[in-house]
Design a protein around this motif. Structure first.
Motif, PDB file in Angstrom:
ATOM      1  N   LYS A 176       0.846  -1.193   0.000  1.00  0.00           N
ATOM      2  CA  LYS A 176       0.000   0.000   0.000  1.00  0.00           C
ATOM      3  C   LYS A 176       0.881   1.242   0.000  1.00  0.00           C
ATOM      4  CE  LYS A 176      -3.543  -2.370   2.757  1.00  0.00           C
ATOM      5  NZ  LYS A 176      -4.267  -2.387   4.052  1.00  0.00           N
ATOM      6  N   ILE A 177       0.863   1.990  -1.085  1.00  0.00           N
ATOM      7  CA  ILE A 177       1.704   3.175  -1.206  1.00  0.00           C
ATOM      8  C   ILE A 177       1.420   4.172  -0.092  1.00  0.00           C
ATOM      9  CG2 ILE A 177       2.353   5.118  -2.683  1.00  0.00           C
ATOM     10  CD1 ILE A 177       3.275   2.331  -3.635  1.00  0.00           C
ATOM     11  N   GLU A 178       0.161   4.253   0.333  1.00  0.00           N
ATOM     12  CA  GLU A 178      -0.197   5.182   1.414  1.00  0.00           C
ATOM     13  C   GLU A 178       0.529   4.823   2.705  1.00  0.00           C
ATOM     14  OE1 GLU A 178      -2.285   3.458  -0.448  1.00  0.00           O
ATOM     15  OE2 GLU A 178      -3.111   5.012  -1.753  1.00  0.00           O
ATOM     16  N   ASP A 179       0.661   3.525   2.968  1.00  0.00           N
ATOM     17  CA  ASP A 179       1.393   3.074   4.155  1.00  0.00           C
ATOM     18  C   ASP A 179       2.871   3.445   4.070  1.00  0.00           C
ATOM     19  OD1 ASP A 179      -0.918   1.910   5.166  1.00  0.00           O
ATOM     20  OD2 ASP A 179       0.108   0.050   5.731  1.00  0.00           O
ATOM     21  N   LEU A 209       4.924  -3.331 -15.254  1.00  0.00           N
ATOM     22  CA  LEU A 209       5.247  -2.284 -14.287  1.00  0.00           C
ATOM     23  C   LEU A 209       3.997  -1.494 -13.900  1.00  0.00           C
ATOM     24  CD1 LEU A 209       7.705  -0.751 -12.882  1.00  0.00           C
ATOM     25  CD2 LEU A 209       7.546   0.846 -14.807  1.00  0.00           C
ATOM     26  N   LYS A 210       3.147  -1.210 -14.889  1.00  0.00           N
ATOM     27  CA  LYS A 210       1.940  -0.412 -14.653  1.00  0.00           C
ATOM     28  C   LYS A 210       0.792  -1.220 -14.059  1.00  0.00           C
ATOM     29  CE  LYS A 210       2.588   3.020 -18.324  1.00  0.00           C
ATOM     30  NZ  LYS A 210       1.998   3.585 -19.577  1.00  0.00           N
ATOM     31  N   GLY A 211       0.924  -2.544 -14.063  1.00  0.00           N
ATOM     32  CA  GLY A 211      -0.148  -3.386 -13.544  1.00  0.00           C
ATOM     33  C   GLY A 211      -1.195  -3.714 -14.582  1.00  0.00           C
ATOM     34  N   ASN A 212      -0.864  -3.453 -15.856  1.00  0.00           N
ATOM     35  CA  ASN A 212      -1.817  -3.702 -16.935  1.00  0.00           C
ATOM     36  C   ASN A 212      -1.734  -5.111 -17.500  1.00  0.00           C
ATOM     37  OD1 ASN A 212      -2.685  -1.053 -16.721  1.00  0.00           O
ATOM     38  ND2 ASN A 212      -1.271  -0.308 -18.282  1.00  0.00           N
ATOM     39  N   GLU A 213      -0.652  -5.791 -17.181  1.00  0.00           N
ATOM     40  CA  GLU A 213      -0.459  -7.153 -17.684  1.00  0.00           C
ATOM     41  C   GLU A 213      -0.032  -8.066 -16.543  1.00  0.00           C
ATOM     42  OE1 GLU A 213       2.597  -9.596 -20.604  1.00  0.00           O
ATOM     43  OE2 GLU A 213       2.159  -7.490 -21.064  1.00  0.00           O
ATOM     44  N   GLN A 214      -0.731  -9.161 -16.362  1.00  0.00           N
ATOM     45  CA  GLN A 214      -0.403 -10.098 -15.292  1.00  0.00           C
ATOM     46  C   GLN A 214       0.414 -11.257 -15.842  1.00  0.00           C
ATOM     47  OE1 GLN A 214      -3.686 -11.107 -12.708  1.00  0.00           O
ATOM     48  NE2 GLN A 214      -2.710 -13.008 -12.047  1.00  0.00           N
ATOM     49  N   ILE A 215       1.533 -11.550 -15.187  1.00  0.00           N
ATOM     50  CA  ILE A 215       2.407 -12.639 -15.616  1.00  0.00           C
ATOM     51  C   ILE A 215       2.706 -13.535 -14.416  1.00  0.00           C
ATOM     52  CG2 ILE A 215       3.437 -11.347 -17.513  1.00  0.00           C
ATOM     53  CD1 ILE A 215       5.791 -10.686 -15.720  1.00  0.00           C
ATOM     54  N   ALA A 216       3.455 -14.581 -14.632  1.00  0.00           N
ATOM     55  CA  ALA A 216       3.788 -15.519 -13.559  1.00  0.00           C
ATOM     56  C   ALA A 216       4.560 -14.827 -12.434  1.00  0.00           C
ATOM     57  CB  ALA A 216       4.622 -16.675 -14.116  1.00  0.00           C
ATOM     58  N   ALA A 220       5.270   8.463 -13.370  1.00  0.00           N
ATOM     59  CA  ALA A 220       3.928   8.597 -13.945  1.00  0.00           C
ATOM     60  C   ALA A 220       2.949   7.712 -13.184  1.00  0.00           C
ATOM     61  CB  ALA A 220       3.955   8.203 -15.414  1.00  0.00           C
ATOM     62  N   ILE A 221       3.379   6.516 -12.785  1.00  0.00           N
ATOM     63  CA  ILE A 221       2.519   5.614 -11.995  1.00  0.00           C
ATOM     64  C   ILE A 221       2.177   6.268 -10.672  1.00  0.00           C
ATOM     65  CG2 ILE A 221       2.527   3.442 -10.695  1.00  0.00           C
ATOM     66  CD1 ILE A 221       4.274   2.293 -13.004  1.00  0.00           C
ATOM     67  N   LEU A 222       3.168   6.819 -10.014  1.00  0.00           N
ATOM     68  CA  LEU A 222       2.947   7.425  -8.695  1.00  0.00           C
ATOM     69  C   LEU A 222       2.040   8.653  -8.795  1.00  0.00           C
ATOM     70  CD1 LEU A 222       6.536   7.052  -7.204  1.00  0.00           C
ATOM     71  CD2 LEU A 222       4.494   5.753  -6.608  1.00  0.00           C
ATOM     72  N   GLU A 223       2.174   9.396  -9.850  1.00  0.00           N
ATOM     73  CA  GLU A 223       1.308  10.568 -10.045  1.00  0.00           C
ATOM     74  C   GLU A 223      -0.138  10.164 -10.269  1.00  0.00           C
ATOM     75  OE1 GLU A 223       2.814  12.983 -13.177  1.00  0.00           O
ATOM     76  OE2 GLU A 223       4.712  13.419 -12.146  1.00  0.00           O
ATOM     77  N   SER A 224      -0.349   8.972 -10.827  1.00  0.00           N
ATOM     78  CA  SER A 224      -1.702   8.516 -11.148  1.00  0.00           C
ATOM     79  C   SER A 224      -2.418   7.869  -9.949  1.00  0.00           C
ATOM     80  CB  SER A 224      -1.654   7.523 -12.307  1.00  0.00           C
ATOM     81  OG  SER A 224      -1.053   6.296 -11.894  1.00  0.00           O
ATOM     82  N   LEU A 225      -1.664   7.539  -8.924  1.00  0.00           N
ATOM     83  CA  LEU A 225      -2.271   6.865  -7.761  1.00  0.00           C
ATOM     84  C   LEU A 225      -3.004   7.847  -6.853  1.00  0.00           C
ATOM     85  CD1 LEU A 225       0.595   4.381  -6.822  1.00  0.00           C
ATOM     86  CD2 LEU A 225      -1.446   3.938  -8.179  1.00  0.00           C
ATOM     87  N   SER A 282      -1.727  -5.432  -5.797  1.00  0.00           N
ATOM     88  CA  SER A 282      -1.609  -4.659  -4.568  1.00  0.00           C
ATOM     89  C   SER A 282      -2.871  -3.825  -4.385  1.00  0.00           C
ATOM     90  CB  SER A 282      -0.390  -3.733  -4.644  1.00  0.00           C
ATOM     91  OG  SER A 282      -0.661  -2.654  -5.535  1.00  0.00           O
ATOM     92  N   ALA A 283      -2.933  -3.107  -3.277  1.00  0.00           N
ATOM     93  CA  ALA A 283      -4.089  -2.241  -3.006  1.00  0.00           C
ATOM     94  C   ALA A 283      -4.204  -1.135  -4.049  1.00  0.00           C
ATOM     95  CB  ALA A 283      -3.964  -1.636  -1.610  1.00  0.00           C
ATOM     96  N   ASN A 284      -3.088  -0.827  -4.711  1.00  0.00           N
ATOM     97  CA  ASN A 284      -3.072   0.221  -5.727  1.00  0.00           C
ATOM     98  C   ASN A 284      -3.159  -0.345  -7.136  1.00  0.00           C
ATOM     99  OD1 ASN A 284      -0.913   1.151  -3.374  1.00  0.00           O
ATOM    100  ND2 ASN A 284      -2.388   2.739  -3.928  1.00  0.00           N
ATOM    101  N   SER A 285      -3.586  -1.623  -7.232  1.00  0.00           N
ATOM    102  CA  SER A 285      -3.794  -2.306  -8.515  1.00  0.00           C
ATOM    103  C   SER A 285      -2.508  -2.528  -9.318  1.00  0.00           C
ATOM    104  CB  SER A 285      -4.812  -1.540  -9.379  1.00  0.00           C
ATOM    105  OG  SER A 285      -6.072  -1.518  -8.732  1.00  0.00           O
ATOM    106  N   LEU A 286      -1.388  -2.591  -8.615  1.00  0.00           N
ATOM    107  CA  LEU A 286      -0.124  -2.933  -9.249  1.00  0.00           C
ATOM    108  C   LEU A 286       0.167  -4.402  -8.977  1.00  0.00           C
ATOM    109  CD1 LEU A 286       1.977   0.143  -8.060  1.00  0.00           C
ATOM    110  CD2 LEU A 286       0.998  -0.203 -10.342  1.00  0.00           C
ATOM    111  N   ASP A 287       1.054  -4.996  -9.759  1.00  0.00           N
ATOM    112  CA  ASP A 287       1.512  -6.334  -9.435  1.00  0.00           C
ATOM    113  C   ASP A 287       2.139  -6.273  -8.043  1.00  0.00           C
ATOM    114  OD1 ASP A 287       2.609  -9.161 -10.648  1.00  0.00           O
ATOM    115  OD2 ASP A 287       4.087  -8.210  -9.332  1.00  0.00           O
ATOM    116  N   ARG A 288       1.802  -7.220  -7.192  1.00  0.00           N
ATOM    117  CA  ARG A 288       2.242  -7.153  -5.790  1.00  0.00           C
ATOM    118  C   ARG A 288       3.762  -7.179  -5.663  1.00  0.00           C
ATOM    119  NH1 ARG A 288      -0.481  -7.478  -0.913  1.00  0.00           N
ATOM    120  NH2 ARG A 288      -2.395  -7.676  -2.104  1.00  0.00           N
ATOM    121  N   ARG A 289       4.440  -7.926  -6.517  1.00  0.00           N
ATOM    122  CA  ARG A 289       5.890  -7.990  -6.428  1.00  0.00           C
ATOM    123  C   ARG A 289       6.523  -6.672  -6.888  1.00  0.00           C
ATOM    124  NH1 ARG A 289       3.506 -12.235  -6.157  1.00  0.00           N
ATOM    125  NH2 ARG A 289       2.242 -11.516  -7.908  1.00  0.00           N
ATOM    126  N   ILE A 290       5.963  -6.081  -7.927  1.00  0.00           N
ATOM    127  CA  ILE A 290       6.437  -4.773  -8.377  1.00  0.00           C
ATOM    128  C   ILE A 290       6.223  -3.740  -7.275  1.00  0.00           C
ATOM    129  CG2 ILE A 290       6.055  -2.889 -10.009  1.00  0.00           C
ATOM    130  CD1 ILE A 290       7.441  -5.224 -11.357  1.00  0.00           C
TER     131      ILE A 290
END
Length: 271
Positions: A64-67, A149-156, A266-271, A99-107
Protein backbone atom coordinates in the motif's frame (compact mmCIF):
# COMPACT_ATOMS: atom_id res chain seq x y z
CA UNK A 1 30.80 4.46 16.16
CA UNK A 2 27.10 3.76 16.58
CA UNK A 3 24.99 4.18 13.45
CA UNK A 4 21.26 4.75 13.01
CA UNK A 5 19.97 2.02 10.73
CA UNK A 6 16.53 1.30 9.24
CA UNK A 7 15.93 -2.23 7.94
CA UNK A 8 12.69 -2.89 6.08
CA UNK A 9 11.09 -6.32 6.20
CA UNK A 10 12.91 -7.19 9.41
CA UNK A 11 10.42 -9.19 11.48
CA UNK A 12 11.73 -12.46 10.01
CA UNK A 13 14.28 -13.89 7.59
CA UNK A 14 17.61 -12.25 6.85
CA UNK A 15 16.15 -8.86 7.78
CA UNK A 16 15.60 -9.99 11.35
CA UNK A 17 18.97 -11.73 11.53
CA UNK A 18 20.65 -8.58 10.24
CA UNK A 19 18.81 -6.44 12.79
CA UNK A 20 19.97 -8.74 15.59
CA UNK A 21 23.61 -8.71 14.50
CA UNK A 22 23.64 -4.93 14.13
CA UNK A 23 21.83 -4.53 17.47
CA UNK A 24 24.52 -6.65 19.14
CA UNK A 25 27.05 -4.20 17.70
CA UNK A 26 25.10 -1.53 19.63
CA UNK A 27 23.79 0.39 16.66
CA UNK A 28 20.52 2.32 16.87
CA UNK A 29 18.11 0.02 15.02
CA UNK A 30 14.68 0.61 13.49
CA UNK A 31 12.95 -2.53 12.29
CA UNK A 32 9.88 -2.67 10.08
CA UNK A 33 6.98 -5.04 9.58
CA UNK A 34 3.41 -4.99 8.36
CA UNK A 35 1.89 -6.54 11.51
CA UNK A 36 1.87 -4.34 14.63
CA UNK A 37 1.71 -7.20 17.14
CA UNK A 38 4.51 -9.13 15.47
CA UNK A 39 6.66 -6.02 15.21
CA UNK A 40 6.26 -5.34 18.92
CA UNK A 41 7.17 -8.95 19.70
CA UNK A 42 10.28 -8.82 17.50
CA UNK A 43 11.46 -5.55 19.03
CA UNK A 44 11.17 -7.06 22.51
CA UNK A 45 12.97 -10.21 21.38
CA UNK A 46 15.81 -8.25 19.77
CA UNK A 47 16.28 -6.06 22.84
CA UNK A 48 16.55 -9.09 25.09
CA UNK A 49 18.87 -11.02 22.77
CA UNK A 50 21.20 -8.09 22.07
CA UNK A 51 21.17 -6.20 25.36
CA UNK A 52 20.49 -3.10 23.28
CA UNK A 53 17.54 -0.91 24.26
CA UNK A 54 17.90 1.36 21.22
CA UNK A 55 15.58 -0.69 19.03
CA UNK A 56 12.35 0.75 17.68
CA UNK A 57 10.14 0.09 14.70
CA UNK A 58 7.64 1.15 12.07
CA UNK A 59 4.48 -0.58 10.87
CA UNK A 60 3.64 -0.40 7.17
CA UNK A 61 2.16 -2.67 4.53
CA UNK A 62 4.47 -2.16 1.57
CA UNK A 63 1.78 -3.27 -0.87
CA UNK A 64 0.00 0.00 0.00
CA UNK A 65 1.70 3.17 -1.21
CA UNK A 66 -0.20 5.18 1.41
CA UNK A 67 1.39 3.07 4.16
CA UNK A 68 4.85 3.62 2.69
CA UNK A 69 4.34 7.37 2.59
CA UNK A 70 3.07 7.34 6.16
CA UNK A 71 6.15 5.41 7.29
CA UNK A 72 8.39 7.91 5.50
CA UNK A 73 6.59 10.73 7.31
CA UNK A 74 7.20 9.05 10.67
CA UNK A 75 10.88 8.56 9.86
CA UNK A 76 11.23 12.22 8.94
CA UNK A 77 9.53 13.20 12.19
CA UNK A 78 11.47 10.88 14.52
CA UNK A 79 14.94 10.43 13.03
CA UNK A 80 17.28 13.40 12.64
CA UNK A 81 20.01 11.58 10.71
CA UNK A 82 19.82 8.18 9.05
CA UNK A 83 23.19 6.52 8.42
CA UNK A 84 22.03 3.32 6.72
CA UNK A 85 18.85 2.26 4.95
CA UNK A 86 18.59 -1.43 4.08
CA UNK A 87 15.70 -1.95 1.65
CA UNK A 88 15.19 -5.62 2.45
CA UNK A 89 11.41 -6.06 2.38
CA UNK A 90 10.30 -8.32 -0.44
CA UNK A 91 7.63 -10.74 -1.59
CA UNK A 92 7.52 -13.64 -4.04
CA UNK A 93 4.36 -15.65 -3.48
CA UNK A 94 1.17 -13.88 -2.42
CA UNK A 95 -2.49 -14.70 -1.91
CA UNK A 96 -3.51 -11.95 -4.30
CA UNK A 97 -1.71 -10.93 -7.50
CA UNK A 98 -2.48 -7.23 -7.21
CA UNK A 99 -1.61 -4.66 -4.57
CA UNK A 100 -4.09 -2.24 -3.01
CA UNK A 101 -3.07 0.22 -5.73
CA UNK A 102 -3.79 -2.31 -8.52
CA UNK A 103 -0.12 -2.93 -9.25
CA UNK A 104 1.51 -6.33 -9.44
CA UNK A 105 2.24 -7.15 -5.79
CA UNK A 106 5.89 -7.99 -6.43
CA UNK A 107 6.44 -4.77 -8.38
CA UNK A 108 4.72 -2.80 -5.61
CA UNK A 109 6.56 -4.30 -2.65
CA UNK A 110 9.97 -5.06 -4.14
CA UNK A 111 10.45 -1.92 -6.22
CA UNK A 112 7.83 0.81 -5.90
CA UNK A 113 7.77 0.78 -2.08
CA UNK A 114 11.54 1.21 -1.59
CA UNK A 115 11.57 3.80 -4.38
CA UNK A 116 8.90 5.86 -2.61
CA UNK A 117 10.34 5.39 0.88
CA UNK A 118 13.92 6.20 -0.06
CA UNK A 119 13.09 9.30 -2.09
CA UNK A 120 10.87 10.61 0.71
CA UNK A 121 13.61 10.34 3.36
CA UNK A 122 16.67 11.03 1.21
CA UNK A 123 17.47 14.27 3.04
CA UNK A 124 17.77 12.34 6.32
CA UNK A 125 20.23 9.95 4.67
CA UNK A 126 22.25 12.75 3.09
CA UNK A 127 22.61 14.33 6.53
CA UNK A 128 24.81 11.42 7.64
CA UNK A 129 28.60 11.72 7.51
CA UNK A 130 28.87 8.32 5.82
CA UNK A 131 25.44 7.43 4.39
CA UNK A 132 24.63 4.10 2.78
CA UNK A 133 21.66 2.58 0.98
CA UNK A 134 21.65 -1.19 0.51
CA UNK A 135 19.02 -2.47 -1.92
CA UNK A 136 18.15 -6.17 -1.94
CA UNK A 137 18.33 -7.40 -5.51
CA UNK A 138 18.44 -11.02 -6.69
CA UNK A 139 20.16 -13.36 -9.11
CA UNK A 140 16.75 -13.39 -10.80
CA UNK A 141 16.65 -10.32 -13.04
CA UNK A 142 14.55 -9.86 -16.18
CA UNK A 143 13.82 -6.99 -18.56
CA UNK A 144 11.08 -4.77 -17.18
CA UNK A 145 7.95 -4.76 -19.35
CA UNK A 146 6.13 -1.45 -18.98
CA UNK A 147 2.62 -3.06 -19.01
CA UNK A 148 3.74 -5.27 -16.09
CA UNK A 149 5.25 -2.28 -14.29
CA UNK A 150 1.94 -0.41 -14.65
CA UNK A 151 -0.15 -3.39 -13.54
CA UNK A 152 -1.82 -3.70 -16.93
CA UNK A 153 -0.46 -7.15 -17.68
CA UNK A 154 -0.40 -10.10 -15.29
CA UNK A 155 2.41 -12.64 -15.62
CA UNK A 156 3.79 -15.52 -13.56
CA UNK A 157 5.03 -14.71 -10.05
CA UNK A 158 8.59 -15.72 -10.87
CA UNK A 159 8.62 -13.46 -13.93
CA UNK A 160 7.29 -10.37 -12.18
CA UNK A 161 9.63 -11.04 -9.24
CA UNK A 162 12.62 -11.04 -11.61
CA UNK A 163 11.39 -7.82 -13.23
CA UNK A 164 10.91 -6.15 -9.85
CA UNK A 165 14.47 -7.01 -8.83
CA UNK A 166 15.96 -5.68 -12.05
CA UNK A 167 13.91 -2.48 -11.65
CA UNK A 168 15.35 -2.10 -8.14
CA UNK A 169 18.87 -2.63 -9.45
CA UNK A 170 18.44 -0.16 -12.31
CA UNK A 171 17.13 2.46 -9.92
CA UNK A 172 19.99 1.74 -7.48
CA UNK A 173 22.54 2.65 -10.14
CA UNK A 174 20.58 5.82 -10.98
CA UNK A 175 20.41 6.74 -7.29
CA UNK A 176 24.19 6.36 -7.00
CA UNK A 177 24.62 8.84 -9.84
CA UNK A 178 22.14 11.36 -8.44
CA UNK A 179 23.48 11.25 -4.89
CA UNK A 180 27.26 10.77 -5.07
CA UNK A 181 27.65 11.38 -1.34
CA UNK A 182 25.57 8.27 -0.58
CA UNK A 183 27.08 4.83 -1.05
CA UNK A 184 24.32 2.91 -2.83
CA UNK A 185 24.83 -0.81 -3.47
CA UNK A 186 22.48 -3.38 -4.97
CA UNK A 187 23.07 -6.86 -3.60
CA UNK A 188 22.01 -10.40 -4.34
CA UNK A 189 22.31 -11.76 -0.77
CA UNK A 190 22.43 -15.33 -2.07
CA UNK A 191 20.11 -17.62 -3.98
CA UNK A 192 17.62 -19.87 -2.18
CA UNK A 193 18.57 -18.91 1.35
CA UNK A 194 16.77 -20.65 4.20
CA UNK A 195 14.01 -18.07 4.70
CA UNK A 196 10.23 -18.12 4.89
CA UNK A 197 9.89 -16.48 1.47
CA UNK A 198 12.12 -19.09 -0.18
CA UNK A 199 10.37 -21.98 1.55
CA UNK A 200 6.98 -20.72 0.35
CA UNK A 201 8.26 -20.22 -3.18
CA UNK A 202 10.43 -23.28 -3.71
CA UNK A 203 10.02 -25.61 -0.73
CA UNK A 204 13.79 -25.99 -0.43
CA UNK A 205 16.97 -23.99 0.14
CA UNK A 206 20.63 -24.05 -0.88
CA UNK A 207 22.28 -21.94 1.82
CA UNK A 208 21.68 -20.71 5.35
CA UNK A 209 19.97 -17.39 5.99
CA UNK A 210 23.11 -16.36 7.90
CA UNK A 211 24.93 -16.12 4.55
CA UNK A 212 22.64 -13.26 3.56
CA UNK A 213 22.78 -11.67 7.00
CA UNK A 214 26.57 -11.62 6.98
CA UNK A 215 26.90 -9.74 3.71
CA UNK A 216 24.20 -7.21 4.64
CA UNK A 217 26.00 -6.38 7.89
CA UNK A 218 29.29 -6.02 6.02
CA UNK A 219 27.83 -3.80 3.30
CA UNK A 220 26.15 -1.62 5.91
CA UNK A 221 29.13 -1.10 8.20
CA UNK A 222 32.53 -2.06 6.81
CA UNK A 223 34.88 0.65 5.56
CA UNK A 224 35.88 -1.42 2.53
CA UNK A 225 32.54 -0.79 0.82
CA UNK A 226 32.36 2.99 1.20
CA UNK A 227 33.74 3.60 -2.31
CA UNK A 228 31.70 0.88 -4.04
CA UNK A 229 28.64 2.97 -4.84
CA UNK A 230 26.70 2.18 -7.99
CA UNK A 231 27.84 -1.44 -8.05
CA UNK A 232 26.16 -4.83 -7.81
CA UNK A 233 27.37 -7.34 -5.22
CA UNK A 234 26.64 -10.97 -6.04
CA UNK A 235 26.80 -13.22 -2.99
CA UNK A 236 26.52 -16.32 -5.19
CA UNK A 237 29.99 -15.66 -6.60
CA UNK A 238 33.44 -16.12 -5.10
CA UNK A 239 35.07 -19.01 -3.24
CA UNK A 240 34.62 -17.97 0.38
CA UNK A 241 32.16 -15.10 0.03
CA UNK A 242 30.55 -13.10 -2.73
CA UNK A 243 32.09 -10.44 -4.92
CA UNK A 244 31.11 -7.53 -7.09
CA UNK A 245 29.75 -8.71 -10.40
CA UNK A 246 27.86 -7.56 -13.49
CA UNK A 247 24.11 -7.15 -13.20
CA UNK A 248 21.59 -7.58 -16.03
CA UNK A 249 22.64 -5.55 -19.14
CA UNK A 250 19.54 -3.33 -18.84
CA UNK A 251 20.93 -1.88 -15.60
CA UNK A 252 23.67 -0.20 -17.64
CA UNK A 253 21.40 1.03 -20.43
CA UNK A 254 20.86 4.74 -19.73
CA UNK A 255 17.82 4.94 -22.03
CA UNK A 256 16.08 2.03 -20.33
CA UNK A 257 16.89 3.37 -16.88
CA UNK A 258 15.45 6.78 -17.77
CA UNK A 259 12.32 5.16 -19.19
CA UNK A 260 11.91 3.13 -15.99
CA UNK A 261 12.15 6.22 -13.79
CA UNK A 262 9.82 8.24 -16.05
CA UNK A 263 7.22 5.48 -16.02
CA UNK A 264 7.59 5.01 -12.26
CA UNK A 265 6.96 8.70 -11.63
CA UNK A 266 3.93 8.60 -13.95
CA UNK A 267 2.52 5.61 -11.99
CA UNK A 268 2.95 7.42 -8.70
CA UNK A 269 1.31 10.57 -10.05
CA UNK A 270 -1.70 8.52 -11.15
CA UNK A 271 -2.27 6.86 -7.76
Amino acid sequence: MSKTIVITGSTDGIGKLTALKLAKQQHNIYVHGRNKAKLKEVISELKEASGNSNINGFVADFSKIEDVKAMAKRINETISTLDVLINNAGVFKSKTAKSANSLDRRIAVNYIAPYVLTNAIISKIEASEAPRIINLSSAAQATVAIPVLKGNEQIAESASYAQSKLALTMWSFKLAQEYPKITTIAVNPGSLLNTKMVKEAYGQHWSSAEKGQKILVELATEEFYKDKSGQYFDNDQGDTKGEFNTAHPDAYDARKVEELITQTEAILESL
